[in-house]
Design a protein around this motif. Structure first.
Motif, PDB file in Angstrom:
ATOM      1  N   ASP A   1      22.389   3.867  24.915  1.00  0.00           N
ATOM      2  CA  ASP A   1      22.009   4.849  25.927  1.00  0.00           C
ATOM      3  C   ASP A   1      22.607   6.198  25.569  1.00  0.00           C
ATOM      4  O   ASP A   1      23.447   6.312  24.689  1.00  0.00           O
TER       5      ASP A   1
ATOM      6  N   HIS B   1      22.930  -2.584  23.060  1.00  0.00           N
ATOM      7  CA  HIS B   1      22.690  -3.680  24.005  1.00  0.00           C
ATOM      8  C   HIS B   1      21.200  -3.963  24.118  1.00  0.00           C
ATOM      9  O   HIS B   1      20.362  -3.163  23.687  1.00  0.00           O
TER      10      HIS B   1
ATOM     11  N   HIS C   1      19.085  -1.167  22.000  1.00  0.00           N
ATOM     12  CA  HIS C   1      19.151   0.297  22.051  1.00  0.00           C
ATOM     13  C   HIS C   1      20.567   0.739  22.411  1.00  0.00           C
ATOM     14  O   HIS C   1      21.396  -0.086  22.820  1.00  0.00           O
TER      15      HIS C   1
END
Ligand SMILES: O=C(O)CCC(=O)C(=O)O
Ligand SMILES: [Fe+2]
Length: 471
Positions: free
Chosen positions: A276, A350, A274
């Motif tokens: 952030d 990450h 994903h």
């Protein structure tokens, strides 16, 4: 300028680059010697350190065979191992020559590696140790006690292993989330703004150390943004003007060992791939190891605020393992940094793998105000501009919010748009992400049932500093 001044100017940025992270079991490499107040890694003279560490692009990665016994990399993953430079932060950012050089070095490192490592101050080391102890104490509590730490208005509180969903698959992470802690009398809570509410702390033993550590990281986040402004050559305040009353939040994380999960997720997966949401993610991890990142790549363009980047490339080649280095924070970039800089700096994909032992980590998100409507920065980089908003950031499609909130039930015809010609509304992006990650949480159900979501399009929720008019 006299000779001494010249030497000082050349050397200043050097004083900020100390040691290297090595991929060896939990070892810190802070055995740096000091030359004229500068910390220089062993084996480097000042001159060599400057040339090697900052000016010469060096691949900071070392390929390791999958079963290298020297690494902490979780079993079953294929990745190269990152060896990152550790930058040292100034106490204050003043705009000195050293600050400007450091800002450039940070921006260059992010553009090359997608992640940077910064040395913790002595005070931060202490705060991280305290926070880690509080985290262990909390996660050891009986399930019922932890599960009671939930709030129906904010997303703060406990998330059990298997409750969070990334790309439709349960994550094994066990989390305590801390968003802005607002009591019930606070006007934004009374006005039922989405995601606004109290933090359901279990006790003061959790609240106090976490709050102290978060405050320290808040200061660090602002310093980093100031340095990034210098690195991008944009006007001071271009980034920090968005973080007044920033929607900073934290995830206190525990990962079970890979042989002791509850079977709800995918074997060995801690958190799926994903990006952030906001500007910066400042993280600390214990000595166990589990974090993987992807470096920026021309061929991989994510724009998570428009189309979910969750799960992307998760099983592909090209991941880099970030081994724990004691006494350091890592910093990766979020979606809003990518949007603001027109892809000059990109959000870092990450994921987390489960290791043979339980792992504790702490991720602090340094964010714009919930009410901020962001627009790509103008100028920058010496008048050359920051780059093009090509694939994504310029496409102001109104379909964006429905795709961002994919699996959730949020996308009705009246959904507030996350991005339009006015820019990207951070509060809508944040809300979409949390609805998507926690579709069954009481907070999501209440948000929907009370139609709080539609408030996101109201002018007061899109004007920084505005407060709701209450009866
Ligand atoms: O565990 C980590 O190091 C990172 C956690 C993470 O990616 C997150 O909380 O969003
Ligand atoms: Fe993350």
């Amino acid at each position: 300028m006299n000779a001494m001044e010249l030497i000082t100017r050349i050397r200043l940025p050097l004083s900020r680059a100390v040691g290297t992270g090595r991929a060896r079991m939990g070892t810190a490499t802070h055995a740096a010697s000091s030359v004229a107040g500068m910390a220089i890694p062993p084996g480097f003279s000042a001159k060599e350190a400057k040339l090697t560490r900052l000016d010469t692009p060096q691949p900071p990665w070392r390929p390791v065979p999958a079963a290298d016994p020297g690494t902490t990399m979780p079993p079953g993953f294929k990745a190269q191992v990152a060896q990152l430079i550790t930058f040292e932060m100034p106490e204050r950012v003043t705009g000195s020559t050293g600050d400007r050089a450091l800002g450039k070095a940070l921006v260059n490192a992010w553009r090359r590696d997608g992640i940077i490592q910064i040395a913790m101050s002595a005070e931060q080391r202490r705060l991280w140790e305290e926070a880690k102890a509080a985290s262990r104490r909390f996660f050891r509590k009986p399930h019922a006690e932890k599960a009671a730490c939930v709030d129906s208005q904010s997303y703060s509180g406990y998330i059990a292993s298997g409750e969070e969903v990334t790309d439709g698959i349960a994550d094994y992470s066990e989390i305590f989330t801390i968003t802005k802690d607002l009591d019930m009398a606070e006007p934004r809570v009374r006005a039922k703004w989405p995601c606004h509410g109290p933090c359901p702390w279990p006790d003061v033993e959790m609240k106090e150390p976490m709050t102290r550590y978060n405050e320290s990281l808040g200061t660090e986040g602002e310093k980093l943004l100031q340095l990034v402004e210098f690195g991008l050559e944009v006007a001071p305040g271009s980034l920090t003007r968005h973080t007044r009353d920033g929607w900073h939040h934290t995830r206190v994380l525990r990962f079970p060992p890979r042989n002791a999960t509850n079977g709800k997720g995918k074997e060995g997966r801690g958190i799926g791939s994903h990006t952030d949401y906001g500007l910066l993610v400042i993280s600390a991890q214990d000595e166990v190891g589990g974090l993987f990142i992807r470096r920026p790549s021309q061929d991989e363009k994510f724009a998570n605020w428009e189309r979910s980047a969750a799960g992307l490339k998760e099983d592909d080649d090209g991941w880099f393992y970030v081994p724990p280095v004691a006494g350091t924070h890592t910093v990766i970039l979020g979606d809003m940094m990518q949007y603001l800089t027109r892809n000059y700096l990109t959000a870092t994909p990450h994921k987390v793998g489960l290791n043979t032992r339980e792992r504790f980590a702490f991720a602090y998100f340094h964010e714009p105000s919930f009410q901020a409507v962001l627009k790509p920065l103008e100028g920058g980089c010496g008048g050359n501009g920051l780059g093009s908003s090509s694939s994504s950031s310029s496409s102001s499609s109104s379909s964006s919010s429905s795709s961002s909130s994919s699996s959730s039930s949020s996308s009705s015809s009246s959904s507030p748009s996350v991005s339009d010609t006015e820019g990207v509304h951070y509060g809508t992006h944040f809300t979409n992400m949390f609805i998507r990650n926690y579709p069954d949480r009481i907070t999501t159900r209440r948000l929907m049932a009370e139609n709080r979501y539609s408030l996101l399009s109201s002018p007061e929720l899109r004007t920084m500093g505005a407060l709701p008019a209450l009866p």
